[in-house]
Design an enzyme around this catalytic site. Structure first.
Site, short mmCIF file in Angstrom:
data_model
loop_
_atom_site.label_atom_id
_atom_site.label_comp_id
_atom_site.label_asym_id
_atom_site.label_seq_id
_atom_site.Cartn_x
_atom_site.Cartn_y
_atom_site.Cartn_z
N CYS A 30 1.63 4.75 9.34
CA CYS A 30 2.24 3.70 8.52
C CYS A 30 1.43 3.44 7.26
O CYS A 30 1.87 2.69 6.38
CB CYS A 30 2.37 2.42 9.32
SG CYS A 30 3.43 2.65 10.72
N HIS A 52 1.41 -4.31 5.77
CA HIS A 52 2.36 -3.57 6.59
C HIS A 52 2.97 -4.53 7.59
O HIS A 52 2.27 -5.32 8.23
CB HIS A 52 1.63 -2.42 7.30
CG HIS A 52 2.47 -1.73 8.33
ND1 HIS A 52 3.79 -1.41 8.10
CD2 HIS A 52 2.19 -1.33 9.59
CE1 HIS A 52 4.28 -0.82 9.18
NE2 HIS A 52 3.33 -0.77 10.10
N ASN A 104 9.77 -3.43 11.61
CA ASN A 104 8.72 -2.49 11.18
C ASN A 104 9.37 -1.22 10.66
O ASN A 104 9.92 -0.44 11.43
CB ASN A 104 7.82 -2.19 12.39
CG ASN A 104 6.69 -1.22 12.05
OD1 ASN A 104 6.68 -0.61 10.99
ND2 ASN A 104 5.74 -1.07 12.96
N1 ACO Z 1 11.73 -7.94 25.96
C1 ACO Z 1 11.30 -8.57 27.07
N2 ACO Z 1 10.16 -8.23 27.70
C2 ACO Z 1 9.44 -7.23 27.17
C3 ACO Z 1 9.84 -6.54 26.02
C4 ACO Z 1 11.04 -6.93 25.40
N3 ACO Z 1 11.51 -6.34 24.30
N4 ACO Z 1 8.91 -5.61 25.74
C5 ACO Z 1 7.96 -5.71 26.67
N5 ACO Z 1 8.28 -6.68 27.54
C6 ACO Z 1 7.56 -7.13 28.72
C7 ACO Z 1 6.60 -6.09 29.23
O1 ACO Z 1 7.29 -5.19 30.08
C8 ACO Z 1 5.58 -6.92 29.96
O2 ACO Z 1 6.11 -7.25 31.22
P1 ACO Z 1 5.15 -7.29 32.52
O3 ACO Z 1 4.13 -8.35 32.21
O4 ACO Z 1 6.10 -7.65 33.60
O5 ACO Z 1 4.56 -5.92 32.63
C9 ACO Z 1 5.54 -8.22 29.15
O6 ACO Z 1 6.74 -8.23 28.35
C10 ACO Z 1 4.36 -8.34 28.26
O7 ACO Z 1 4.25 -7.15 27.52
P2 ACO Z 1 3.05 -6.93 26.56
O8 ACO Z 1 3.03 -5.52 26.10
O9 ACO Z 1 1.82 -7.49 27.21
O10 ACO Z 1 3.47 -7.88 25.34
P3 ACO Z 1 2.63 -8.24 24.07
O11 ACO Z 1 2.51 -9.70 23.96
O12 ACO Z 1 1.38 -7.41 23.96
O13 ACO Z 1 3.60 -7.77 22.90
C11 ACO Z 1 4.02 -5.95 21.40
C12 ACO Z 1 4.01 -6.44 22.84
C13 ACO Z 1 5.01 -6.81 20.61
C14 ACO Z 1 4.44 -4.52 21.33
C15 ACO Z 1 2.61 -6.14 20.80
O14 ACO Z 1 1.66 -5.59 21.65
C16 ACO Z 1 2.49 -5.50 19.45
O15 ACO Z 1 3.13 -5.90 18.47
N6 ACO Z 1 1.60 -4.50 19.27
C17 ACO Z 1 1.41 -3.81 18.05
C18 ACO Z 1 2.51 -2.88 17.83
C19 ACO Z 1 2.42 -2.21 16.51
O16 ACO Z 1 1.76 -2.66 15.63
N7 ACO Z 1 3.12 -1.11 16.41
C20 ACO Z 1 3.27 -0.34 15.28
C21 ACO Z 1 1.98 0.12 14.68
S1 ACO Z 1 2.05 1.58 13.82
C22 ACO Z 1 3.42 1.59 13.02
O17 ACO Z 1 3.73 0.62 12.40
C23 ACO Z 1 4.33 2.76 13.14
#
Ligand code: ACO
Length: 335
Positions: A122, A262, A292
């Site tokens: 990205c 970003h 994103n």
């Molecule tokens: N809806 C409902 N529940 C969900 C969803 C969803 N869409 N997605 C995940 N969950 C659940 C998971 O299964 C998990 O359940 P569990 O506890 O029963 O196992 C729970 O929600 C918590 O999941 P986490 O992964 O702990 O959630 P978190 O608060 O960390 O948020 C997220 C997840 C949004 C992906 C976050 O970690 C994030 O934004 N990370 C960075 C991602 C990023 O920057 N990506 C791109 C970078 S590079 C680029 O831009 C190409």
């Protein structure tokens, strides 16, 4: 740093036009909840995203970059024949060979100018921006179009709620040319931490693991992400690069007028500006509408800022990104 340093850009190359394009089709969080076990509430509170634009199956992805490029050219009052360099930042090319840049060059009618794809996750748009500016400064090109374009909707697993809700499609472009004066690039900090390359990947389809029945059946052509690991790394990487670019420019963080980060997750952006102690009103955020869009995210946000008439000549902008690789970086420029 001496005041003189602040007056002289490191690279006296200016952005003279911006443009962006978002596909017509909009997918809301409620639309996703129709076929995924998710909710508007979960997506909004965890990411800040409400909607995203998605290419429809019949749309050609290169069209996004072509449209964004045309809009940047129109704003800069230039025609395609004025451009002798096109750099296209993207993670997923139009075709593995010959990539995306030739398709956009053809669509724009660029003639015999140079063109190439740049892949740096990205952060690819910032890498391409710095490369184009440097090439213009070195006399290798007169005018460049730098385009970030991404159609990750075609590589996410629409059954995987942890990834597919995060991404949207789109393209953004800037036109760059050498200009005398105070405007230009003041500081560049491009970095990478390859020990983190496993945090975001599409495992199959490259030479390491070419496409086969097995790779398709095992779902190895989908984008896979370690969300928590990325989240933790992102804030530190962008903060470090922003501090380094500001130091190179001879600026304090308070002197930055606009931060264009970003747009990966609203919580990441909030944590970043809190760490840098930059007031929220200086930070450009459109993730709510566009999600994103990877390499397209910064040029789309920049274009929206410029078209809203918010950027004034002389203002200082910090563009900062992180992503697959893990490549990251910050470019600081004076408008
Ligand atoms: N809806 C409902 N529940 C969900 C969803 C969803 N869409 N997605 C995940 N969950 C659940 C998971 O299964 C998990 O359940 P569990 O506890 O029963 O196992 C729970 O929600 C918590 O999941 P986490 O992964 O702990 O959630 P978190 O608060 O960390 O948020 C997220 C997840 C949004 C992906 C976050 O970690 C994030 O934004 N990370 C960075 C991602 C990023 O920057 N990506 C791109 C970078 S590079 C680029 O831009 C190409």
């Amino acid at each position: 740093m001496s005041p003189q340093k602040k007056l002289t850009p490191l690279i006296p190359v200016k952005i003279t036009g911006t443009g962006s394009y978002l596909p017509e089709k909009i997918l809301t969080n409620d639309d996703l909840a129709q076929f995924l076990e998710t909710s508007d509430e979960w997506i909004r509170t965890r990411t800040g995203i409400r909607t995203r634009h998605i290419l429809s199956p019949e749309e050609i992805p290169a069209k996004m970059g072509i449209e964004a490029g045309q809009r940047a050219l129109a704003q800069g009052r230039r025609s395609p024949k004025d451009v002798d360099l096109l750099l296209v930042a993207t993670n997923v090319p139009e075709e593995p060979i010959p990539g995306t840049a030739p398709h956009i060059a053809l669509g724009l009618g660029l003639g015999k100018g140079a063109f190439a794809d740049v892949t740096a996750g990205c952060a690819g748009f910032l890498y391409a921006l710095a490369m184009a500016a440097t090439m213009i400064h070195a006399g290798m090109a007169k005018r460049a179009l730098v385009i970030g374009t991404e159609a990750l909707s075609r590589f996410v697993n629409w059954q995987d709620r942890a990834t597919c809700v995060l991404f949207g499609d789109g393209a953004g472009a800037v036109l760059m040319e050498a200009k005398k004066g105070k405007a230009g690039i003041l500081g560049v900090a491009l970095r990478g931490d390859a020990t983190k390359l496993g945090l975001l990947r599409i495992e199959a389809g490259g030479v390491r693991l070419p496409a086969s029945m097995e790779t398709v059946q095992a779902g190895k052509h989908f984008l896979e992400m370690e969300g928590k690991g990325l989240f933790r790394a992102a804030v530190g990487m962008m903060a470090e690069a922003t501090r380094a670019a500001a130091a190179q420019a001879g600026l304090t963080l308070e002197e930055i007028d606009w931060v264009v980060p970003h747009q990966a997750n609203l919580r990441i952006i909030e944590a970043l500006v809190k760490r840098l102690r930059i007031p929220e009103e200086k930070v450009v955020v459109n993730i709510e509408r566009v999600a994103n869009t990877s390499t397209a995210s910064i040029p789309i946000a920049l274009d929206e800022l410029v078209r809203a008439g918010k950027v004034e000549p002389g203002q200082i902008l910090a563009l900062t990104a992180f992503g697959a690789g893990a490549c990251y970086g910050t470019v600081i420029l004076r408008w």
